[in-house]
Enzyme design. Structure first.
Site, PDB file in Angstrom:
ATOM      1  N   ALA A   1     165.965 114.037  65.635  1.00 40.23           N
ATOM      2  CA  ALA A   1     165.715 113.830  64.211  1.00 40.23           C
ATOM      3  C   ALA A   1     166.679 112.803  63.617  1.00 40.23           C
ATOM      4  O   ALA A   1     166.268 111.922  62.846  1.00 40.23           O
ATOM      5  CB  ALA A   1     165.844 115.164  63.480  1.00 40.23           C
TER       6      ALA A   1
ATOM      7  N   GLU B   1     163.335 125.319  86.562  1.00 43.16           N
ATOM      8  CA  GLU B   1     163.693 123.914  86.288  1.00 43.16           C
ATOM      9  C   GLU B   1     163.468 123.073  87.541  1.00 43.16           C
ATOM     10  O   GLU B   1     163.856 123.452  88.640  1.00 43.16           O
ATOM     11  CB  GLU B   1     165.157 123.842  85.814  1.00 43.16           C
TER      12      GLU B   1
ATOM     13  N   VAL C   1     166.347 121.271  76.385  1.00 40.26           N
ATOM     14  CA  VAL C   1     166.816 121.759  75.084  1.00 40.26           C
ATOM     15  C   VAL C   1     165.939 122.896  74.535  1.00 40.26           C
ATOM     16  O   VAL C   1     166.437 123.945  74.135  1.00 40.26           O
ATOM     17  CB  VAL C   1     166.840 120.613  74.053  1.00 40.26           C
ATOM     18  N   ILE C   2     164.627 122.666  74.505  1.00 40.31           N
ATOM     19  CA  ILE C   2     163.739 123.665  73.908  1.00 40.31           C
ATOM     20  C   ILE C   2     163.756 124.955  74.718  1.00 40.31           C
ATOM     21  O   ILE C   2     163.899 126.056  74.171  1.00 40.31           O
ATOM     22  CB  ILE C   2     162.293 123.120  73.798  1.00 40.31           C
TER      23      ILE C   2
ATOM     24  N   HIS D   1     195.385 124.023  61.984  1.00 37.93           N
ATOM     25  CA  HIS D   1     195.562 125.189  62.845  1.00 37.93           C
ATOM     26  C   HIS D   1     195.277 126.459  62.049  1.00 37.93           C
ATOM     27  O   HIS D   1     195.741 126.562  60.901  1.00 37.93           O
ATOM     28  CB  HIS D   1     197.010 125.243  63.353  1.00 37.93           C
TER      29      HIS D   1
HETATM   30  P1  FAD Z   1     157.777 113.877  63.570  1.00 39.71           P
HETATM   31  O1  FAD Z   1     158.798 114.763  63.004  1.00 39.71           O
HETATM   32  O2  FAD Z   1     157.020 114.338  64.751  1.00 39.71           O
HETATM   33  O3  FAD Z   1     156.768 113.557  62.375  1.00 39.71           O
HETATM   34  C1  FAD Z   1     155.619 112.816  62.559  1.00 39.71           C
HETATM   35  C2  FAD Z   1     154.661 113.143  61.432  1.00 39.71           C
HETATM   36  O4  FAD Z   1     153.595 112.210  61.445  1.00 39.71           O
HETATM   37  C3  FAD Z   1     154.019 114.520  61.554  1.00 39.71           C
HETATM   38  O5  FAD Z   1     154.159 115.231  60.367  1.00 39.71           O
HETATM   39  C4  FAD Z   1     152.553 114.220  61.836  1.00 39.71           C
HETATM   40  O6  FAD Z   1     151.654 115.184  61.300  1.00 39.71           O
HETATM   41  C5  FAD Z   1     152.382 112.890  61.139  1.00 39.71           C
HETATM   42  N1  FAD Z   1     151.283 112.070  61.656  1.00 39.71           N
HETATM   43  C6  FAD Z   1     151.043 111.725  62.947  1.00 39.71           C
HETATM   44  N2  FAD Z   1     149.974 110.905  63.025  1.00 39.71           N
HETATM   45  C7  FAD Z   1     149.536 110.719  61.754  1.00 39.71           C
HETATM   46  C8  FAD Z   1     148.481 109.973  61.182  1.00 39.71           C
HETATM   47  N3  FAD Z   1     147.677 109.204  61.920  1.00 39.71           N
HETATM   48  N4  FAD Z   1     148.316 110.042  59.838  1.00 39.71           N
HETATM   49  C9  FAD Z   1     149.125 110.799  59.057  1.00 39.71           C
HETATM   50  N5  FAD Z   1     150.150 111.508  59.550  1.00 39.71           N
HETATM   51  C10 FAD Z   1     150.354 111.475  60.883  1.00 39.71           C
HETATM   52  N6  FAD Z   1     165.870 117.161  66.925  1.00 39.71           N
HETATM   53  C11 FAD Z   1     167.153 117.211  66.514  1.00 39.71           C
HETATM   54  O7  FAD Z   1     167.750 116.158  66.262  1.00 39.71           O
HETATM   55  N7  FAD Z   1     167.804 118.404  66.351  1.00 39.71           N
HETATM   56  C12 FAD Z   1     167.208 119.581  66.618  1.00 39.71           C
HETATM   57  O8  FAD Z   1     167.816 120.638  66.458  1.00 39.71           O
HETATM   58  C13 FAD Z   1     165.864 119.567  67.068  1.00 39.71           C
HETATM   59  N8  FAD Z   1     165.231 120.713  67.341  1.00 39.71           N
HETATM   60  C14 FAD Z   1     163.930 120.686  67.744  1.00 39.71           C
HETATM   61  C15 FAD Z   1     163.307 121.879  68.056  1.00 39.71           C
HETATM   62  C16 FAD Z   1     161.991 121.903  68.489  1.00 39.71           C
HETATM   63  C17 FAD Z   1     161.330 123.214  68.812  1.00 39.71           C
HETATM   64  C18 FAD Z   1     161.277 120.670  68.581  1.00 39.71           C
HETATM   65  C19 FAD Z   1     159.848 120.671  68.998  1.00 39.71           C
HETATM   66  C20 FAD Z   1     161.896 119.467  68.288  1.00 39.71           C
HETATM   67  C21 FAD Z   1     163.230 119.462  67.880  1.00 39.71           C
HETATM   68  N9  FAD Z   1     163.914 118.278  67.596  1.00 39.71           N
HETATM   69  C22 FAD Z   1     165.216 118.315  67.200  1.00 39.71           C
HETATM   70  C23 FAD Z   1     163.248 116.964  67.712  1.00 39.71           C
HETATM   71  C24 FAD Z   1     162.811 116.471  66.320  1.00 39.71           C
HETATM   72  O9  FAD Z   1     161.944 117.412  65.746  1.00 39.71           O
HETATM   73  C25 FAD Z   1     162.111 115.129  66.445  1.00 39.71           C
HETATM   74  O10 FAD Z   1     162.944 114.220  67.134  1.00 39.71           O
HETATM   75  C26 FAD Z   1     161.809 114.548  65.069  1.00 39.71           C
HETATM   76  O11 FAD Z   1     160.986 115.414  64.330  1.00 39.71           O
HETATM   77  C27 FAD Z   1     161.136 113.187  65.187  1.00 39.71           C
HETATM   78  O12 FAD Z   1     160.885 112.700  63.914  1.00 39.71           O
HETATM   79  P2  FAD Z   1     159.702 111.660  63.639  1.00 39.71           P
HETATM   80  O13 FAD Z   1     159.786 111.351  62.182  1.00 39.71           O
HETATM   81  O14 FAD Z   1     159.754 110.562  64.602  1.00 39.71           O
HETATM   82  O15 FAD Z   1     158.349 112.451  63.955  1.00 39.71           O
HETATM   83  P1  NAD Z   2     163.714 118.086  77.606  1.00 40.25           P
HETATM   84  O1  NAD Z   2     163.444 116.726  78.088  1.00 40.25           O
HETATM   85  O2  NAD Z   2     164.966 118.392  76.895  1.00 40.25           O
HETATM   86  O3  NAD Z   2     163.662 119.115  78.825  1.00 40.25           O
HETATM   87  C1  NAD Z   2     162.585 119.199  79.675  1.00 40.25           C
HETATM   88  C2  NAD Z   2     163.063 119.843  80.958  1.00 40.25           C
HETATM   89  O4  NAD Z   2     161.936 120.153  81.733  1.00 40.25           O
HETATM   90  C3  NAD Z   2     163.968 118.934  81.785  1.00 40.25           C
HETATM   91  O5  NAD Z   2     165.102 119.654  82.188  1.00 40.25           O
HETATM   92  C4  NAD Z   2     163.078 118.543  82.954  1.00 40.25           C
HETATM   93  O6  NAD Z   2     163.814 118.300  84.130  1.00 40.25           O
HETATM   94  C5  NAD Z   2     162.215 119.776  83.066  1.00 40.25           C
HETATM   95  N1  NAD Z   2     160.920 119.535  83.719  1.00 40.25           N
HETATM   96  C6  NAD Z   2     160.115 118.463  83.588  1.00 40.25           C
HETATM   97  N2  NAD Z   2     159.012 118.632  84.356  1.00 40.25           N
HETATM   98  C7  NAD Z   2     159.134 119.842  84.955  1.00 40.25           C
HETATM   99  C8  NAD Z   2     158.335 120.576  85.859  1.00 40.25           C
HETATM  100  N3  NAD Z   2     157.188 120.075  86.309  1.00 40.25           N
HETATM  101  N4  NAD Z   2     158.761 121.791  86.275  1.00 40.25           N
HETATM  102  C9  NAD Z   2     159.943 122.291  85.822  1.00 40.25           C
HETATM  103  N5  NAD Z   2     160.752 121.635  84.968  1.00 40.25           N
HETATM  104  C10 NAD Z   2     160.353 120.427  84.536  1.00 40.25           C
HETATM  105  O7  NAD Z   2     162.417 118.459  76.748  1.00 40.25           O
HETATM  106  P2  NAD Z   2     162.144 119.697  75.793  1.00 40.25           P
HETATM  107  O8  NAD Z   2     163.149 120.753  75.978  1.00 40.25           O
HETATM  108  O9  NAD Z   2     160.698 120.012  75.956  1.00 40.25           O
HETATM  109  O10 NAD Z   2     162.352 119.039  74.381  1.00 40.25           O
HETATM  110  C11 NAD Z   2     161.549 117.919  73.964  1.00 40.25           C
HETATM  111  C12 NAD Z   2     162.299 116.993  73.080  1.00 40.25           C
HETATM  112  O11 NAD Z   2     162.605 117.599  71.851  1.00 40.25           O
HETATM  113  C13 NAD Z   2     163.583 116.534  73.720  1.00 40.25           C
HETATM  114  O12 NAD Z   2     163.528 115.156  73.894  1.00 40.25           O
HETATM  115  C14 NAD Z   2     164.661 116.867  72.754  1.00 40.25           C
HETATM  116  O13 NAD Z   2     165.464 115.773  72.496  1.00 40.25           O
HETATM  117  C15 NAD Z   2     163.938 117.317  71.487  1.00 40.25           C
HETATM  118  N6  NAD Z   2     164.620 118.545  71.030  1.00 40.25           N
HETATM  119  C16 NAD Z   2     165.901 118.442  70.588  1.00 40.25           C
HETATM  120  C17 NAD Z   2     166.581 119.565  70.213  1.00 40.25           C
HETATM  121  C18 NAD Z   2     167.997 119.445  69.754  1.00 40.25           C
HETATM  122  O14 NAD Z   2     168.401 118.349  69.418  1.00 40.25           O
HETATM  123  N7  NAD Z   2     168.764 120.515  69.702  1.00 40.25           N
HETATM  124  C19 NAD Z   2     166.000 120.819  70.302  1.00 40.25           C
HETATM  125  C20 NAD Z   2     164.697 120.889  70.775  1.00 40.25           C
HETATM  126  C21 NAD Z   2     164.021 119.739  71.135  1.00 40.25           C
END
Ligand code: FAD
Ligand code: NAD
Length: 468
Positions: free
Chosen positions: A322, A205, A185-186, A446
């Protein structure tokens, strides 16, 4: 010492939603966050900033590639102001995280800034640099500490040229050649952002297809479209070395014939997944079990082995999304209020916000085959819709899989314009255990992209699609 009914550690979508629901249910609630801004990964360095850059880069691509075909002529050459694009993203993040502060205030939730660590099962020490530690007491504690980017053991992330998503969201220049390790995804979302902005993008990949956990037809279609957009893909490649010399990064990998290949670029984005984050939490002081994958172990009630301590979101098993974290936050709050909430994990949709968007819910065709489930499949191409031709978004399809006997919808998989929003219809239908024919018999406005959902349902019913 302050005393609470519930203390939540971590303010991501899991933590802050859990806190709101606890407060709504009358519990005295505190939320502990180590950073100065609330919202966790999602709001600060995840969902929100990545979508802001996807939207901005999409506008730019439209302006340079598609305006003309719509009869829009600009007086001069379109100019990209990348600094401003990044500043806009930062302001979207700021507005969104401030919104969480507002919600905490509105619900009378105490926000405590600092790293939270367990003293024992009911006490948390909050530490902030330069200040005295604070200890709070809570009857129930919810761990919502989220996740951090994972890496490979031989990679040294210098966070300048060899980067994770966090740095990729705040670059100071557009890479000339970004090499993306991981076609998940990322890698695909951020790879597409920089491709649109003019970078050469090469994805490496490990598996034999991109987005390997989604339906194989989606992997194929998205790769076809992204190739047309100029992204290069190297599947079944195992990366073995990543080296930086000045501004150059060289990645070594072996292909499926065991031949060594090298890729050279100026940035390397490492996007091979994320790992649960529990550093500094001192879970052991409360006796909370962390498994060998680094996840906090929970039962079906999201309860840890310590009965008053729960855990939710990325730090526990399941999809790192999220909306999954949010559902779990509400679930735990309602459990604490003696309600009987439920989460249907099979119906948590997955979305990739590339364009075309990719969205899925339920079982993939590969999973149904593996489980020996007999199914029917109906598919409809987006290009057959009037709406798609009007907007020029003709890539993609919608596929509905339903049980061969009962016609119950088992999985819906889409690639296409606004698939991220269209998937909600499939989730609703499946939540009510609709058959493909139920969807086929509902009126769809539509001209909309949603008509493809109806047509795919018609195709699954008795091969009755009307416009194909
Ligand atoms: P987090 O959002 O990681 O929050 C955890 C929080 O806990 C953080 O603020 C951290 O600082 C805090 N924390 C940790 N340890 C401590 C401690 N000991 N004391 C105090 N605070 C602490 N998901 C989607 O559904 N849709 C998307 O489009 C999507 N896009 C993404 C894009 C990117 C680039 C990335 C990296 C992720 C994306 N995700 C997406 C995944 C999504 O961000 C996570 O699944 C989600 O944020 C998880 O929520 P959480 O509350 O479990 O943890
Ligand atoms: P991901 O699990 O989506 O993708 C990781 C990819 O890296 C996989 O295709 C895997 O086969 C590949 N890979 C693993 N090891 C490798 C290696 N050694 N060499 C080459 N390829 C390798 O993970 P991500 O894209 O890093 O995202 C992390 C998490 O954040 C995901 O679990 C995703 O759910 C969440 N996220 C969600 C969204 C969204 O909902 N739109 C967007 C960004 C991130």
């Amino acid at each position: 010492m302050s005393k609470y009914d519930v203390a939540v550690i971590g303010s991501g979508p899991g933590g802050y939603v859990a806190a709101i629901r606890c407060a709504q249910l009358g519990m005295k609630t505190a939320i502990i966050e180590k950073y100065n801004t609330l919202g966790g990964t999602c709001l600060n360095v995840g969902c929100i900033p990545s979508k802001a850059l996807l939207d901005s880069s999409h506008h730019y691509e439209d302006a340079i590639k598609h305006f003309e075909e719509h009869g829009i002529e600009l007086p001069g050459k379109v100019k990209l102001n990348f600094k401003k694009m990044i500043e806009r993203k930062a302001s979207v993040v700021e507005q969104t995280t401030k919104g969480i502060n507002f919600l905490m205030d509105k619900n009378s939730i105490d926000v405590i800034t600092g790293v939270g660590s367990f003293k024992d099962e009911t006490h948390i020490v909050v530490s902030t640099e330069g200040e005295d530690d604070k200890t709070i007491e809570a009857k129930n504690i919810i761990i919502a500490t989220g996740s951090k980017p994972a890496t490979l053991p031989f990679i040294e992330l210098d966070k300048e040229r060899i980067i994770t998503s966090t740095e990729a969201l705040s670059l100071k220049e557009i890479p000339k050649h970004m090499i993306v390790i991981g076609g998940g995804v990322i890698g695909l979302e951020l790879g597409q952002v920089y491709r649109r902005l003019g970078a050469e993008v090469t994805v490496i990949e490990y598996m034999d297809r991109i987005i390997p956990t989604m339906d194989a037809a989606q992997s194929k279609e998205l790769m076809k479209v992204m190739k047309k957009q100029g992204v290069k893909f190297n599947l079944s490649h195992k990366v073995s070395k990543v080296e930086r010399k000045k501004n150059e990064v060289t990645i070594t990998a072996t292909d499926k014939k065991d031949k060594e290949v090298t890729f050279t670029g100026d940035y390397c984005l490492v996007s091979v997944g994320r790992r649960p984050f529990t550093d500094g939490l001192k879970a052991e002081n409360a006796g909370v079990k962390v498994n060998e994958r680094g996840q906090i172990e929970v039962n079906e009630h999201l309860q840890t082995n310590v009965k008053n301590i729960y855990a939710i979101g990325d730090v526990v098993r399941g999809a790192m999304l999220a909306h999954k974290a949010e559902e779990e936050g509400v679930f735990v709050a309602e459990t604490l209020a003696d309600q009987k909430p439920h989460i249907n994990y099979n119906l948590i949709p997955g979305v990739v916000y590339t364009w075309p968007e990719v969205a899925s819910v339920g079982k993939t065709e590969e999973q149904l085959k593996e489980d020996n489930v007999e199914y029917k499949s109906g598919q409809f191409p987006m290009r057959a819709l009037g709406r798609s031709r009007a907007s020029g978004d003709t890539d993609g399809f919608i596929k509905i899989l339903s049980d061969k006997e009962t016609d119950e919808v088992l999985g819906v998989h889409m690639v296409g314009a606004r698939a991220a929003d269209l998937i909600a219809e499939a989730v609703a239908a499946m939540e009510f255990r609709a058959s493909a024919e139920d969807i086929a018999r509902m009126s769809h406005a539509h001209p909309t992209y949603a008509e493809a959902v109806k047509e795919a349902a018609l195709a699954a019913t008795d091969n009755r699609a009307l416009h194909m």
